[in-house]
Scaffold this motif. Structure first.
Motif, PDB file in Angstrom:
ATOM      1  N   ILE A  97       0.838  -1.200   0.000  1.00 58.60           N
ATOM      2  CA  ILE A  97       0.000   0.000   0.000  1.00 58.60           C
ATOM      3  C   ILE A  97       0.871   1.247   0.000  1.00 58.60           C
ATOM      4  CG2 ILE A  97      -1.893  -1.113   1.274  1.00 58.60           C
ATOM      5  CD1 ILE A  97      -0.865   0.587   3.757  1.00 58.60           C
ATOM      6  N   GLU A  98       0.211   2.384  -0.087  1.00 56.57           N
ATOM      7  CA  GLU A  98       0.858   3.664   0.164  1.00 56.57           C
ATOM      8  C   GLU A  98       0.357   4.165   1.515  1.00 56.57           C
ATOM      9  OE1 GLU A  98       0.622   6.389  -3.114  1.00 56.57           O
ATOM     10  OE2 GLU A  98       1.877   5.070  -4.336  1.00 56.57           O
ATOM     11  N   VAL A  99       1.259   4.807   2.254  1.00 59.08           N
ATOM     12  CA  VAL A  99       0.906   5.280   3.599  1.00 59.08           C
ATOM     13  C   VAL A  99       0.813   6.803   3.671  1.00 59.08           C
ATOM     14  CG1 VAL A  99       1.848   3.228   4.720  1.00 59.08           C
ATOM     15  CG2 VAL A  99       3.310   5.238   4.385  1.00 59.08           C
ATOM     16  N   ASN A 100       1.291   7.484   2.640  1.00 56.71           N
ATOM     17  CA  ASN A 100       1.253   8.943   2.577  1.00 56.71           C
ATOM     18  C   ASN A 100       0.576   9.390   1.291  1.00 56.71           C
ATOM     19  OD1 ASN A 100       2.614   9.514   5.012  1.00 56.71           O
ATOM     20  ND2 ASN A 100       4.611   9.385   4.024  1.00 56.71           N
ATOM     21  N   THR A 103      -3.278   8.893  -2.151  1.00 62.40           N
ATOM     22  CA  THR A 103      -3.601   7.480  -2.365  1.00 62.40           C
ATOM     23  C   THR A 103      -3.246   6.613  -1.158  1.00 62.40           C
ATOM     24  OG1 THR A 103      -1.491   7.159  -3.481  1.00 62.40           O
ATOM     25  CG2 THR A 103      -3.395   7.644  -4.879  1.00 62.40           C
ATOM     26  N   ALA A 104      -2.988   7.235  -0.025  1.00 59.28           N
ATOM     27  CA  ALA A 104      -2.706   6.462   1.198  1.00 59.28           C
ATOM     28  C   ALA A 104      -3.921   5.607   1.551  1.00 59.28           C
ATOM     29  CB  ALA A 104      -2.384   7.403   2.354  1.00 59.28           C
ATOM     30  N   HIS A 105      -3.641   4.420   2.064  1.00 56.80           N
ATOM     31  CA  HIS A 105      -4.727   3.533   2.497  1.00 56.80           C
ATOM     32  C   HIS A 105      -5.532   4.245   3.584  1.00 56.80           C
ATOM     33  CE1 HIS A 105      -6.821   0.123   4.242  1.00 56.80           C
ATOM     34  NE2 HIS A 105      -6.576  -0.515   3.104  1.00 56.80           N
ATOM     35  N   LYS A 109      -4.520   6.742   6.916  1.00 51.26           N
ATOM     36  CA  LYS A 109      -5.036   8.100   7.134  1.00 51.26           C
ATOM     37  C   LYS A 109      -5.575   8.209   8.559  1.00 51.26           C
ATOM     38  CE  LYS A 109      -6.091   9.071   2.303  1.00 51.26           C
ATOM     39  NZ  LYS A 109      -7.125   9.342   1.300  1.00 51.26           N
ATOM     40  N   HIS A 110      -6.291   7.186   8.987  1.00 55.54           N
ATOM     41  CA  HIS A 110      -6.849   7.127  10.345  1.00 55.54           C
ATOM     42  C   HIS A 110      -5.735   7.085  11.397  1.00 55.54           C
ATOM     43  CE1 HIS A 110      -9.460   5.836  13.655  1.00 55.54           C
ATOM     44  NE2 HIS A 110      -8.652   4.819  13.841  1.00 55.54           N
ATOM     45  N   LEU A 111      -4.769   6.201  11.207  1.00 55.25           N
ATOM     46  CA  LEU A 111      -3.681   6.061  12.171  1.00 55.25           C
ATOM     47  C   LEU A 111      -2.922   7.373  12.340  1.00 55.25           C
ATOM     48  CD1 LEU A 111      -2.243   2.590  11.070  1.00 55.25           C
ATOM     49  CD2 LEU A 111      -3.599   3.057  13.136  1.00 55.25           C
ATOM     50  N   LYS A 112      -2.618   8.031  11.233  1.00 57.05           N
ATOM     51  CA  LYS A 112      -1.861   9.291  11.286  1.00 57.05           C
ATOM     52  C   LYS A 112      -2.668  10.404  11.942  1.00 57.05           C
ATOM     53  CE  LYS A 112      -1.060   9.311   6.887  1.00 57.05           C
ATOM     54  NZ  LYS A 112      -0.587   9.676   5.539  1.00 57.05           N
ATOM     55  N   GLN A 113      -3.974  10.391  11.738  1.00 53.29           N
ATOM     56  CA  GLN A 113      -4.840  11.394  12.365  1.00 53.29           C
ATOM     57  C   GLN A 113      -4.879  11.190  13.874  1.00 53.29           C
ATOM     58  OE1 GLN A 113      -6.471  13.951  10.857  1.00 53.29           O
ATOM     59  NE2 GLN A 113      -7.301  14.647  12.795  1.00 53.29           N
ATOM     60  N   LYS A 114      -5.001   9.943  14.303  1.00 54.52           N
ATOM     61  CA  LYS A 114      -5.149   9.632  15.730  1.00 54.52           C
ATOM     62  C   LYS A 114      -3.825   9.684  16.491  1.00 54.52           C
ATOM     63  CE  LYS A 114      -9.577   8.791  15.755  1.00 54.52           C
ATOM     64  NZ  LYS A 114     -10.505   9.598  16.513  1.00 54.52           N
ATOM     65  N   ALA A 115      -2.721   9.428  15.793  1.00 56.65           N
ATOM     66  CA  ALA A 115      -1.412   9.428  16.456  1.00 56.65           C
ATOM     67  C   ALA A 115      -0.403  10.162  15.583  1.00 56.65           C
ATOM     68  CB  ALA A 115      -0.954   8.003  16.747  1.00 56.65           C
ATOM     69  N   PRO A 116      -0.451  11.501  15.596  1.00 57.68           N
ATOM     70  CA  PRO A 116       0.512  12.259  14.793  1.00 57.68           C
ATOM     71  C   PRO A 116       1.940  12.016  15.282  1.00 57.68           C
ATOM     72  CG  PRO A 116      -1.062  13.728  15.888  1.00 57.68           C
ATOM     73  CD  PRO A 116      -1.347  12.338  16.347  1.00 57.68           C
ATOM     74  N   SER A 121       3.345  16.171  13.215  1.00 54.32           N
ATOM     75  CA  SER A 121       3.433  15.753  11.817  1.00 54.32           C
ATOM     76  C   SER A 121       2.479  14.601  11.543  1.00 54.32           C
ATOM     77  CB  SER A 121       4.864  15.312  11.514  1.00 54.32           C
ATOM     78  OG  SER A 121       4.912  14.648  10.279  1.00 54.32           O
ATOM     79  N   LYS A 122       1.750  14.712  10.450  1.00 56.77           N
ATOM     80  CA  LYS A 122       0.796  13.657  10.102  1.00 56.77           C
ATOM     81  C   LYS A 122       1.414  12.597   9.180  1.00 56.77           C
ATOM     82  CE  LYS A 122      -3.319  15.358  11.694  1.00 56.77           C
ATOM     83  NZ  LYS A 122      -2.920  16.113  12.806  1.00 56.77           N
ATOM     84  N   GLY A 123       2.483  12.937   8.475  1.00 58.05           N
ATOM     85  CA  GLY A 123       3.069  11.998   7.527  1.00 58.05           C
ATOM     86  C   GLY A 123       3.888  10.910   8.198  1.00 58.05           C
TER      87      GLY A 123
END
Length: 163
Positions: A97-100, A103-105, A109-116, A121-123
Motif C-alpha cells: 500500500i501507500e501510507v502517505n 492514495t494512502a490507504h 489516514k486514520h492512524l496518522k490522524q489519531k497518532a501524529p 506531523s501527520k506523515g
C-alpha cells in the motif's frame, strides 16, 4: 473519520479481504515494512514478539510500502517469499500500500490522524513506523522506525495484561 480500526478492511498479501473487525479485543501492532531497508532486520524482532505473545492476544500486521526510497519494489509473491525465506514470518502481511499522500490507504489516514508524529506531523517519515493499539482500538502511540520492536515489549505486555 472512523473512530476505530475495526471499521477498516484491507487486502492481505494472498489477495483476500481482511476485515479489521477480526481484531476486536486484541492488542495490535501495525507496521509499514520494506524488504530492502536499513531497518528490514526488524522483521526478526517482530516475528519474535509475534511468536511470544500471539497466544495472549497480540496481532502484528505488516503493510509493505514502496514509498520510501523504493525499498519495496517486489510483487506480493516476491515480498512473501523474501519474508518467509529470511525471517520465517508468520504474522499477518498485507498487500503493498501507500501510507502517505492522496492514495494512502484509509487505515493509514486514520492512524496518522489519531497518532501524529513528532511536532504534530501527520506523515509517515520512513519504513518501519509502528502504531500500537490497545484491546478497545485506542491508538496508544506511534513509534519511530529506529525504535526496535523489542523495545516495545514492556508496553505490549502491559496492554496484554489489561483485560
Amino acid at each position: 473519520m472512523a473512530d476505530s480500526i475495526y471499521t477498516f478492511k484491507a487486502q492481505d498479501i494472498h489477495g483476500k479481504e481482511f476485515d479489521f473487525e477480526e481484531l476486536r479485543g486484541k492488542v495490535v501492532l501495525i507496521v509499514n515494512t520494506a524488504s530492502k531497508c536499513g531497518f528490514t532486520g526488524q522483521y526478526r524482532e517482530l516475528e519474535e514478539l509475534h511468536k511470544k505473545y500471539h497466544a495472549d492476544g497480540l496481532e502484528i500486521i505488516g503493510f509493505p510500502c514502496n514509498q520510501f526510497g523504493h525499498q519495496e519494489p517486489g510483487s506480493e509473491q516476491e515480498i512473501l517469499e523474501f519474508c518467509n525465506l529470511n525471517y520465517d514470518v508468520s504474522f499477518k502481511l498485507m498487500s503493498k500500500i501507500e501510507v502517505n499522500g492522496n492514495t494512502a490507504h484509509p487505515l493509514y489516514k486514520h492512524l496518522k490522524q489519531k497518532a501524529p508524529g513528532i511536532l504534530g506531523s501527520k506523515g509517515i517519515k520512513w519504513n518501519f513506523t509502528k502504531f500500537l493499539i490497545n484491546r478497545d482500538s485506542t491508538i496508544i502511540t506511534r513509534y519511530p522506525p529506529q525504535l526496535k520492536p523489542s523495545e516495545l515489549e514492556i508496553g505490549i505486555q502491559s496492554l496484554l495484561n489489561m483485560k
